[in-house]
Design an enzyme around this catalytic site. Sequence first.
Site, PDB file in Angstrom:
ATOM      1  N   ALA A  64       3.282  -6.875  -8.230  1.00 13.07           N
ATOM      2  CA  ALA A  64       4.254  -7.969  -8.090  1.00 13.07           C
ATOM      3  C   ALA A  64       3.536  -9.286  -7.809  1.00 13.07           C
ATOM      4  O   ALA A  64       3.836 -10.316  -8.411  1.00 13.07           O
ATOM      5  CB  ALA A  64       5.260  -7.639  -6.987  1.00 13.07           C
ATOM      6  N   GLY A  80       0.787  -1.223   0.000  1.00  8.54           N
ATOM      7  CA  GLY A  80       0.000   0.000   0.000  1.00  8.54           C
ATOM      8  C   GLY A  80       0.818   1.271   0.000  1.00  8.54           C
ATOM      9  O   GLY A  80       0.320   2.340   0.310  1.00  8.54           O
ATOM     10  N   GLY A 100       2.769   2.408  -2.730  1.00  6.24           N
ATOM     11  CA  GLY A 100       3.202   2.839  -4.065  1.00  6.24           C
ATOM     12  C   GLY A 100       4.448   2.117  -4.546  1.00  6.24           C
ATOM     13  O   GLY A 100       5.146   2.597  -5.430  1.00  6.24           O
ATOM     14  N   ASP A 103       3.419  -0.234 -13.311  1.00  8.42           N
ATOM     15  CA  ASP A 103       3.763  -1.218 -12.270  1.00  8.42           C
ATOM     16  C   ASP A 103       3.885  -2.619 -12.846  1.00  8.42           C
ATOM     17  O   ASP A 103       4.823  -3.359 -12.540  1.00  8.42           O
ATOM     18  CB  ASP A 103       2.667  -1.270 -11.188  1.00  8.42           C
ATOM     19  CG  ASP A 103       2.695  -0.074 -10.277  1.00  8.42           C
ATOM     20  OD1 ASP A 103       3.194   0.976 -10.716  1.00  8.42           O
ATOM     21  OD2 ASP A 103       2.211  -0.188  -9.140  1.00  8.42           O
ATOM     22  N   SER A 140       3.351  -3.493  -4.820  1.00  7.02           N
ATOM     23  CA  SER A 140       3.149  -4.820  -4.216  1.00  7.02           C
ATOM     24  C   SER A 140       2.030  -5.591  -4.913  1.00  7.02           C
ATOM     25  O   SER A 140       2.163  -6.790  -5.166  1.00  7.02           O
ATOM     26  CB  SER A 140       2.856  -4.691  -2.719  1.00  7.02           C
ATOM     27  OG  SER A 140       1.756  -3.839  -2.508  1.00  7.02           O
TER      28      SER A 140
HETATM   29  O1  PMV Z   1       1.706   4.994  -6.088  1.00  6.94           O
HETATM   30  P1  PMV Z   1       1.654   4.215  -7.338  1.00  6.94           P
HETATM   31  O2  PMV Z   1       2.710   3.192  -7.446  1.00  6.94           O
HETATM   32  O3  PMV Z   1       0.297   3.664  -7.595  1.00  6.94           O
HETATM   33  O4  PMV Z   1       2.052   5.204  -8.521  1.00  6.94           O
HETATM   34  C1  PMV Z   1       1.155   5.986  -9.166  1.00  6.94           C
HETATM   35  C2  PMV Z   1       1.860   6.779 -10.216  1.00  6.94           C
HETATM   36  C3  PMV Z   1       0.962   7.779 -10.903  1.00  6.94           C
HETATM   37  O5  PMV Z   1       1.739   8.401 -11.911  1.00  6.94           O
HETATM   38  C4  PMV Z   1       0.491   8.817  -9.921  1.00  6.94           C
HETATM   39  C5  PMV Z   1      -0.249   7.142 -11.520  1.00  6.94           C
HETATM   40  C6  PMV Z   1       0.085   6.142 -12.573  1.00  6.94           C
HETATM   41  O6  PMV Z   1      -0.729   5.194 -12.695  1.00  6.94           O
HETATM   42  O7  PMV Z   1       1.084   6.276 -13.294  1.00  6.94           O
END
Ligand code: PMV
Length: 328
Positions: A111, A103, A105, A152, A108
């Site tokens: 992955a 949670g 960013g 991600d 996780s």
């Molecule tokens: O916090 P995360 O890993 O969900 O990163 C979000 C990154 C953003 O640029 C804010 C949104 C995205 O989906 O790219």
Amino acid sequence: MQVTASAPGKAILFGEHAVVYGKPAIAMALSKRAQVKVTGRLDKKIQVNIRDLGIKEYINLKENIVTSNSPEKGILKYVLNSVKSVHQESGLDIYIDVNVPIGGGLGSSAAVTVALIAAVSKYNNIDLKKKEIARLAHKVELEVQNYASPLDTIISTYGGLIYLKDAKKIISLDINHDIPVVIGFTDSGGNTMCSTDTGKLVGAVKIRKESYPEIINPVIGSIEALTIEAKEAILNNDKKRIGELMNINHGLLDALGVNTLELSNMVYTARVAGASGSKITGAGGGGSIISFCPEGTEEVIAALKKIENAFKSDISKDGVKTTLKEVR
Ligand code: PMV
């Protein structure tokens, strides 16, 4: 038959939020990896053991439910949808070690999703190419979170250091030097997967952009410019510039309204302890920071651990990996 798979978490080095508006971003695979193990069972149940969260539950693919249906076990939604995308009927025992802080960013959920899709498809003798794993995993993230950029799931699948050009074209940055970073994160201690926070923060930035277009559009343009510049700095191993650009990026993320007191504390604590640069990583609003530490890694970790939590990471060259073993 037993299949194991692992996939790395991720951190965004440059360009988060601007990437939502078609701008570039740079992200790396972390040394922390989610691990999954899949074996068959004689009945038709699917049992999920998430060892680091103490979760042991059954999921029902046909009825699309988790037996407890408990909302705080949000991670099980990713598990359910991932398994469903590549499996139909037979019973399975699934063991998961998330390992990547949840949670915050750090990817996780991606992955776990990527590793599960790879493991269960292999168990079913389906030969999925990485492109297909990344596509299915992104679909699962969209189903569970409503909003998800492919960043991600791409990083978790391919590993390494990636420059996402115009928010869509994947360019792998092959460098021979390391990018030593320290990740600082809030230890929430909970067992949830934040499925809506990124969407909320992206929404908040959108509102700010619409309220102040003449101010915020140039901020996003500046993030674009610094990300392009950061790519060159990384390729040239220009440590001074990498650090400075991170600091500028942090200031611009603050201008977008995604900073918090706790993130600021971590960012400045890392700098004071010797990081060359530090910034929010990911959506912000809580979560994690990344600091670039060509020197003084241990000092930065120690300082961050006094206020929150931290770990060191290099770029993990390995994306998703699977191993198949015959068991009798
Ligand atoms: O916090 P995360 O890993 O969900 O990163 C979000 C990154 C953003 O640029 C804010 C949104 C995205 O989906 O790219």
